[in-house]
Design a protein around this motif. Sequence first.
Motif, PDB file in Angstrom:
ATOM      1  N   SER A  65       1.045  -1.163  -0.027  1.00  0.00           N
ATOM      2  CA  SER A  65      -0.089   0.112   0.123  1.00  0.00           C
ATOM      3  C   SER A  65       0.916   1.196  -0.127  1.00  0.00           C
ATOM      4  O   SER A  65       0.498   2.190  -0.494  1.00  0.00           O
ATOM      5  CB  SER A  65      -0.925   0.188   1.214  1.00  0.00           C
ATOM      6  OG  SER A  65      -0.160   0.148   2.385  1.00  0.00           O
ATOM      7  N   ARG A  66       2.212   1.067   0.264  1.00  0.00           N
ATOM      8  CA  ARG A  66       2.958   2.274   0.259  1.00  0.00           C
ATOM      9  C   ARG A  66       3.893   2.371  -0.922  1.00  0.00           C
ATOM     10  O   ARG A  66       4.802   3.359  -1.006  1.00  0.00           O
ATOM     11  CB  ARG A  66       4.043   2.250   1.447  1.00  0.00           C
ATOM     12  CG  ARG A  66       3.198   2.274   2.856  1.00  0.00           C
ATOM     13  CD  ARG A  66       4.293   2.182   3.927  1.00  0.00           C
ATOM     14  NE  ARG A  66       3.568   2.127   5.156  1.00  0.00           N
ATOM     15  CZ  ARG A  66       3.423   1.150   6.137  1.00  0.00           C
ATOM     16  NH1 ARG A  66       3.637  -0.297   5.565  1.00  0.00           N
ATOM     17  NH2 ARG A  66       2.779   1.271   7.057  1.00  0.00           N
ATOM     18  N   SER A  67       3.517   1.751  -1.817  1.00  0.00           N
ATOM     19  CA  SER A  67       4.150   1.752  -3.110  1.00  0.00           C
ATOM     20  C   SER A  67       3.289   1.733  -4.299  1.00  0.00           C
ATOM     21  O   SER A  67       2.045   1.448  -4.255  1.00  0.00           O
ATOM     22  CB  SER A  67       4.922   0.596  -3.276  1.00  0.00           C
ATOM     23  OG  SER A  67       4.252  -0.648  -3.596  1.00  0.00           O
ATOM     24  N   SER A  68       3.630   2.423  -5.434  1.00  0.00           N
ATOM     25  CA  SER A  68       2.679   2.575  -6.617  1.00  0.00           C
ATOM     26  C   SER A  68       3.176   1.526  -7.590  1.00  0.00           C
ATOM     27  O   SER A  68       4.320   1.152  -7.390  1.00  0.00           O
ATOM     28  CB  SER A  68       2.640   3.975  -7.117  1.00  0.00           C
ATOM     29  OG  SER A  68       3.932   4.264  -7.577  1.00  0.00           O
ATOM     30  N   GLY A  69       2.273   1.180  -8.583  1.00  0.00           N
ATOM     31  CA  GLY A  69       2.694   0.370  -9.331  1.00  0.00           C
ATOM     32  C   GLY A  69       2.182  -1.145  -9.151  1.00  0.00           C
ATOM     33  O   GLY A  69       1.938  -1.301  -8.030  1.00  0.00           O
ATOM     34  N   THR A  70       2.545  -1.900 -10.075  1.00  0.00           N
ATOM     35  CA  THR A  70       2.146  -3.452  -9.980  1.00  0.00           C
ATOM     36  C   THR A  70       3.221  -4.092  -9.356  1.00  0.00           C
ATOM     37  O   THR A  70       4.208  -4.199  -9.923  1.00  0.00           O
ATOM     38  CB  THR A  70       1.921  -4.020 -11.562  1.00  0.00           C
ATOM     39  OG1 THR A  70       0.748  -2.902 -12.076  1.00  0.00           O
ATOM     40  CG2 THR A  70       1.417  -5.084 -11.392  1.00  0.00           C
ATOM     41  N   ILE A  71       2.616  -4.998  -8.315  1.00  0.00           N
ATOM     42  CA  ILE A  71       3.719  -5.980  -7.746  1.00  0.00           C
ATOM     43  C   ILE A  71       3.772  -7.330  -9.015  1.00  0.00           C
ATOM     44  O   ILE A  71       2.789  -7.970  -9.059  1.00  0.00           O
ATOM     45  CB  ILE A  71       3.252  -6.768  -6.637  1.00  0.00           C
ATOM     46  CG1 ILE A  71       2.903  -5.496  -5.518  1.00  0.00           C
ATOM     47  CG2 ILE A  71       4.239  -7.664  -5.979  1.00  0.00           C
ATOM     48  CD1 ILE A  71       3.909  -4.959  -5.146  1.00  0.00           C
ATOM     49  N   ALA A  72       4.931  -7.351  -9.724  1.00  0.00           N
ATOM     50  CA  ALA A  72       5.065  -8.475 -10.690  1.00  0.00           C
ATOM     51  C   ALA A  72       5.646  -9.622 -10.047  1.00  0.00           C
ATOM     52  O   ALA A  72       5.402 -10.782 -10.903  1.00  0.00           O
ATOM     53  CB  ALA A  72       6.138  -7.727 -11.816  1.00  0.00           C
TER      54      ALA A  72
END
Length: 130
Positions: A65-72
């Motif tokens: 939740s503290r990061s943007s973008g997709t967890i790949a």
Amino acid sequence: MSSARVLAIDQGTTSTRARVFDGTGMAIADASLQLPQHFPHDGWVEHDPEDIWSATASVVRGAASRSSGTIAAIGITNQRETTVVWDRASGRAIHPAIVWQDRRTADACATLREHEALVSARTGLLLDPY
């Protein structure tokens, strides 16, 4: 630059941590929680498997939740020798996790000492309660 992220989980003996890395390998978000240890008898060390699970889920949600973008991708490292037995039907642990520091099998290991060379040759490990 891609917005894909890698989430690393470190489920350790005393805490559970998650960290998100960007495409350059820079850590951009993390979360951690202490993991309580239980000592029901002298030399015994246990974790509540539900504590392990809930801490892992919590730190993953927190770091993500503290990061943007997709967890790949997700990677995990854990305590390795810590053991939990799960009931296949219920999905619940049938006993507390026996932590690698636990010494309850020291006497059994001592009785097998004469076979230590064979155990080591076959497994690469020494006889030890861990």
